[in-house]
Each structure stands twice: as structure tokens, then as C-alpha cells.
Design a protein around this motif. Structure first.
Motif, PDB file in Angstrom:
ATOM      1  N   GLY A  35       0.818  -1.202   0.000  1.00 25.66           N
ATOM      2  CA  GLY A  35       0.000   0.000   0.000  1.00 25.66           C
ATOM      3  C   GLY A  35       0.855   1.257   0.000  1.00 25.66           C
ATOM      4  N   TYR A  36       0.387   2.270  -0.693  1.00 24.89           N
ATOM      5  CA  TYR A  36       1.045   3.580  -0.670  1.00 24.89           C
ATOM      6  C   TYR A  36      -0.043   4.640  -0.579  1.00 24.89           C
ATOM      7  CZ  TYR A  36       3.337   7.837  -2.323  1.00 24.89           C
ATOM      8  OH  TYR A  36       3.789   9.135  -2.435  1.00 24.89           O
ATOM      9  N   LEU A  37      -0.024   5.401   0.489  1.00 21.82           N
ATOM     10  CA  LEU A  37      -0.995   6.473   0.681  1.00 21.82           C
ATOM     11  C   LEU A  37      -0.277   7.810   0.593  1.00 21.82           C
ATOM     12  CD1 LEU A  37      -3.886   6.744   3.167  1.00 21.82           C
ATOM     13  CD2 LEU A  37      -2.186   8.564   3.141  1.00 21.82           C
TER      14      LEU A  37
ATOM     15  N   PHE B 254      -2.209  12.973   3.678  1.00 29.31           N
ATOM     16  CA  PHE B 254      -3.044  12.557   4.802  1.00 29.31           C
ATOM     17  C   PHE B 254      -4.412  13.229   4.793  1.00 29.31           C
ATOM     18  CE2 PHE B 254       0.480  11.177   8.012  1.00 29.31           C
ATOM     19  CZ  PHE B 254       0.891  10.214   7.107  1.00 29.31           C
ATOM     20  N   GLY B 255      -4.535  14.352   4.098  1.00 27.60           N
ATOM     21  CA  GLY B 255      -5.823  15.031   4.023  1.00 27.60           C
ATOM     22  C   GLY B 255      -6.710  14.441   2.941  1.00 27.60           C
ATOM     23  N   ASP B 256      -6.219  14.437   1.701  1.00 30.10           N
ATOM     24  CA  ASP B 256      -7.001  13.896   0.581  1.00 30.10           C
ATOM     25  C   ASP B 256      -7.019  12.372   0.577  1.00 30.10           C
ATOM     26  OD1 ASP B 256      -7.528  16.419  -0.237  1.00 30.10           O
ATOM     27  OD2 ASP B 256      -6.295  16.378  -2.043  1.00 30.10           O
ATOM     28  N   ARG B 257      -5.961  11.764   1.061  1.00 34.42           N
ATOM     29  CA  ARG B 257      -5.828  10.304   1.136  1.00 34.42           C
ATOM     30  C   ARG B 257      -5.928   9.637  -0.243  1.00 34.42           C
ATOM     31  NH1 ARG B 257      -9.733   8.791   6.082  1.00 34.42           N
ATOM     32  NH2 ARG B 257     -10.605  10.846   5.671  1.00 34.42           N
ATOM     33  N   TRP B 258      -4.923   9.895  -1.066  1.00 31.96           N
ATOM     34  CA  TRP B 258      -4.827   9.218  -2.359  1.00 31.96           C
ATOM     35  C   TRP B 258      -4.251   7.821  -2.122  1.00 31.96           C
ATOM     36  CZ3 TRP B 258      -7.072  11.549  -6.386  1.00 31.96           C
ATOM     37  CH2 TRP B 258      -7.232  12.943  -6.350  1.00 31.96           C
ATOM     38  N   MET B 259      -5.071   6.808  -2.313  1.00 33.71           N
ATOM     39  CA  MET B 259      -4.681   5.422  -2.054  1.00 33.71           C
ATOM     40  C   MET B 259      -4.127   4.793  -3.331  1.00 33.71           C
ATOM     41  SD  MET B 259      -5.775   4.990   1.184  1.00 33.71           S
ATOM     42  CE  MET B 259      -6.181   3.283   1.519  1.00 33.71           C
ATOM     43  N   HIS B 260      -2.935   4.224  -3.226  1.00 34.45           N
ATOM     44  CA  HIS B 260      -2.304   3.533  -4.345  1.00 34.45           C
ATOM     45  C   HIS B 260      -2.018   2.084  -3.956  1.00 34.45           C
ATOM     46  CE1 HIS B 260      -1.263   7.800  -4.681  1.00 34.45           C
ATOM     47  NE2 HIS B 260      -0.905   7.638  -5.938  1.00 34.45           N
TER      48      HIS B 260
END
Length: 440
Positions: A246-248, A251-257
Motif C-alpha cells: 500500500g502507498y498512501l 493525509f488530508g485527501d488520502r490518495w490510495m495507491h
């Protein structure tokens, strides 16, 4: 209790029917200690457990996110709950966290850390001990073929709409991997927002040391704490082909990769060079509110009129990561991917010093005469040897982008060849890279 915000009143003001059922009830934690007057109201259930034996449950995809601290179901949104069976994202309750902070943040100003810190310190120590004794079996000397994709942003066939495929050494330090590989090939701004890597096998998080980005205030939303990513390598996060990491980002928008290990190359075929292979889709604009919102944004773009599409293109291009575009908005296609530009960003990142996490890129808008000089006074003590405060005015000249940058050499454990990206190692002298033979 005197001084506490009434839960029922607060939750009704937020449009919710009632406070969580456990609020107002005294619960006894198995490990952490409370200060006098703390009933544990609004504290997530996980912190009442014992971190010494904490064994988190994986989500719908068999992955553990964020130490396993958050549930994976969305009881208040059945449609999202069903959708999340495909995504496996943790559900953080921001309202609950806000109530916890408002009621109890000033109770823990003495020797006793707050319950969250007490719990996380044990998890961090457990993971550190595990990693200290781990045998990587030479994996750190081998190259891997990876694909990183933006989770939850899919095309009409349900496939990732934005992805990159690249080759990299599994021996690269995670801090350098993020700064000089992921950020430039994806198209995010270097040293702008905080991030974490997740070992999906147990949910352990790894992130930047001393990070001072504005979004760090949301750390409790994404796992509370993490291990320093400058101490560990990519090889620490997987064990075989097909594993995912996982790569985030932000911390505000939280784009999850999701990073998938497609292939592990034999040692004799491993050069250590960092190479972008191909990709699809332009990176979202910074600060565009995360994966779910961006997927909806693109759906409206797809269905929009030419005027609507032009408007949405301009919205993306107004973002900080598209200052380089330099073309008419009509030439921007969110489904295209310019490999040459991505390779240029990658080459620029490799040839530069590593980002200074204590001085991330921030936008400063002065509200009175002399305000920028006051900011200088606050930031100057953070500047170390071979570092400087880089300043750049925005287009209208009203504000200023600021970042502490370094002109010094990276530490040996984080260094990579400025030409090919091969990481330093006991048998790799970066004055002459063992991969591309270029002189540093």
C-alpha cells in the motif's frame, strides 16, 4: 462531567441521530492507562485491546491496512460498504476523532502519554524487533518489476485508469523510493504532502522522519504513527511475486495507491537501475480531494459537454503539479500519459539531493507587511548545513511557495546513483556506479 462537550448535543449538531453507543459508559482497557477524568469516550475500540498481543483482522481482500486499527465496513452507507469489498479501505470516523480530541487533548500534558501513543509505541516496538531479525534472503540485491495504480479510479471496464509500470531495485530505501521514484513517475509534487507505505501482511506503516507538511495534522486518520522509512528497504515489504504494497499520499485527501510486484528478476539480471516502462492516465491535480471524488470528477468529465470538459481541464491544470504543462488546456487529456515528461521528472529527481522533510513545500500568503520576514525568522533555525530556503512567487505575486532544499550529498543509506538510480550498498561505490558506470 464538567468541562466535557455533551456528546448528544454535538452529534445532533452534525446531523447525526445519536452518539456512539459506548459514549458515557466506563470501559476498562486491557493495557493503556487513562488520566483521571478520562472515561475513554470516543476512543476507537482498538485502543481498549492489548497491543502486546494485537493481531488485526484482514479486510475483504485479505490485506491489513493502517495496523488494522480501523474497521473495513461502512454501516452508515450500504452502497459504499458494498463497494469497499473491492477496495478494502479502512473506515476512519473523523467525527469521533474530533470529539475525542476536543474533550481530552489537554488531559495528557504530564508524564503519561495519551492512550493512542501508549498503544502505538508497543506496536512500533514489536514491528521493529521483527524487522531486526528478518532474513531478506538476498531480495534486496534483486530488481523487481512493479506496477503502481491509483486505487478506486477505474475506467468503464473496472480497470485502473491511472497506473505506471517501472523497474527498480528492491534494495532502494523506502524514503528514496517515494521521493525519487514514485513522486516523479506518478506526477505528484515532491516533498509537498506526507505519505505512508503499508505492509499489507500485518498493516505496519512506514513514513517520513520529521515531516512538517500541513496535512500531517491528519495522522490519526491514517494510522496514528509509523516506522521511519529511511531505515527500511522496499524488500522489507514483500516476499514474492504477486505481493502488493500500500502507498498512501496526502493525509488530508488520502490518495490510495496499490503497488504490485509483477516480477522478481534473477540476481544475474539485476542492474539496480530505476526505469520507467510505461503507464496510463495523467496524475490527478494536487488537493483534488482523493480517489472517490476524483473518480466522480472523471465520470462528469466523460459525460460533459466540450465547455464542461474545458472547465474541468483547467481545474486540473491549476494544481501545483501542473505548473510545467505550458500548453493550451485543450491539449490536456486526462487519459493520456506522456512518458517523456515522466522520464524527465525522474531524471531530475535522481540527479538532485533528497527532499528535506523538515522543510516541505508550503504556500505562504502574507496578511500584513513584514509577514514573510517573520516566516523567515521561524524557518531559519530549521536550515542546516548545505540547505537553503527556496522561494518562488506564485503567478499573481500575492503569495510565495517556500521549501527548504539541500545541495549536499544524500546519506549513504538513502543514496542512489544520480544517473541510473542504483542504490548504494556495501559492494556498490557510487563514485562510479556499478550499474550504469556513470561517475557521480
Amino acid at each position: 462531567m464538567e468541562g466535557l462537550i455533551d456528546p448528544e448535543t454535538f452529534f445532533k449538531s452534525m446531523g447525526l441521530d445519536t452518539a456512539p453507543k459506548h459514549v458515557g459508559k466506563v470501559r476498562r482497557p486491557k493495557f493503556v492507562k487513562f488520566e483521571q477524568g478520562d472515561r475513554g469516550d470516543f476512543l476507537p475500540d482498538c485502543f481498549f485491546e492489548d497491543p502486546r498481543t494485537w493481531d488485526p483482522e484482514p479486510g475483504p481482500l485479505g490485506q491489513v491496512h493502517a495496523w488494522g486499527l480501523y474497521p473495513y465496513h461502512f454501516d452508515d452507507d450500504p452502497a459504499l460498504d458494498e463497494e469497499n469489498k473491492k477496495l478494502n479501505w479502512p473506515n476512519f470516523d473523523g467525527v469521533q476523532a474530533a470529539m475525542r480530541k476536543m474533550n481530552y487533548q489537554f488531559k495528557y500534558r504530564g508524564k503519561l502519554p495519551n492512550p493512542e501513543t501508549q498503544f502505538m509505541d508497543v506496536l512500533l516496538e514489536r514491528k521493529e524487533k521483527q524487522l531486526k531479525n528478518i532474513d531478506l534472503k538476498g531480495l534486496e540485491k534483486r530488481d523487481v518489476l512493479c506496477r503502481i495504480s491509483l486505487s478506486g479510479v477505474r475506467d468503464k471496464r473496472g480497470q485502473p485508469r491511472i497506473w505506471r509500470r517501472f523497474r527498480v531495485s528492491a534494495g532502494i530505501t523506502l524514503s528514496t523510493f517515494q521521493d525519487k521514484a514514485i513522486a516523479p513517475i506518478m506526477g505528484w509534487v515532491r516533498n509537498f504532502h506526507c505519505y505512508t507505505f503499508t505492509d499489507f501482511r500485518d498493516g505496519a506503516l512506514f513514513g517520513p522522519v520529521d515531516m512538517q507538511s500541513v496535512d500531517f495534522v491528519h495522522a490519526a486518520h491514517v494510522g496514528y504513527d509509523y516506522l521511519p522509512d529511511n531505515k527500511y528497504k522496499l524488500a522489507h515489504l514483500f516476499g514474492q511475486e504477486g505481493d502488493q504494497i500500500g502507498y498512501l499520499y496526502d493525509f488530508g485527501d488520502r490518495w490510495m495507491h496499490t503497488i504490485e510486484v509483477l516480477k522478481i528478476f534473477p540476481l544475474e539480471e539485476s542492474t539496480g537501475a530505476l526505469e520507467l516502462i510505461d503507464g496510463k492516465g495523467m496524475c490527478p491535480g494536487e488537493n483534488m480531494r482523493g480517489c472517490h471524488q476524483y473518480e466522480e470528477f472523471l465520470k462528469k468529465y466523460d459525460a460533459g459537454s466540450p465547455a464542461e470538459k474545458a472547465k474541468r481541464k483547467r481545474e486540473i491544470l491549476d494544481s501545483p503539479n501542473y505548473t510545467f504543462f505550458g500548453k493550451a488546456p485543450a491539449l490536456f487529456d486526462p487519459d493520456s500519459f506522456n512518458e517523456d515528461e515522466a522520464r524527465e521528472r525522474l531524471a531530475e529527481a535522481l540527479s538532485s539531493s533528497g527532499s528535506v522533510r523538515a522543510g516541505p513545500k508550503k504556500f505562504t500568503m502574507p496578511i500584513m507587511p513584514g509577514a514573510l520576514a517573520m516566516v523567515d525568522d521561524m524557518e531559519n533555525p530549521l536550515v542546516k548545513k548545505n540547505q537553503t530556503i527556496t522561494k518562488q512567487s506564485d503567478g499573481d505575486g500575492l503569495g510565495q511557495w517556500r521549501e527548504i532544499t539541500s545541495s549536499g550529498r544524500d546519506s549513504r543509506k538513502e543514496a542512489v546513483c544520480a544517473q541510473c538510480g542504483k542504490p548504494a550498498a556495501p559492494d556498490v561505490k557510487l563514485k562510479v556506479c556499478g550499474g550504469c558506470r556513470q561517475v557521480m
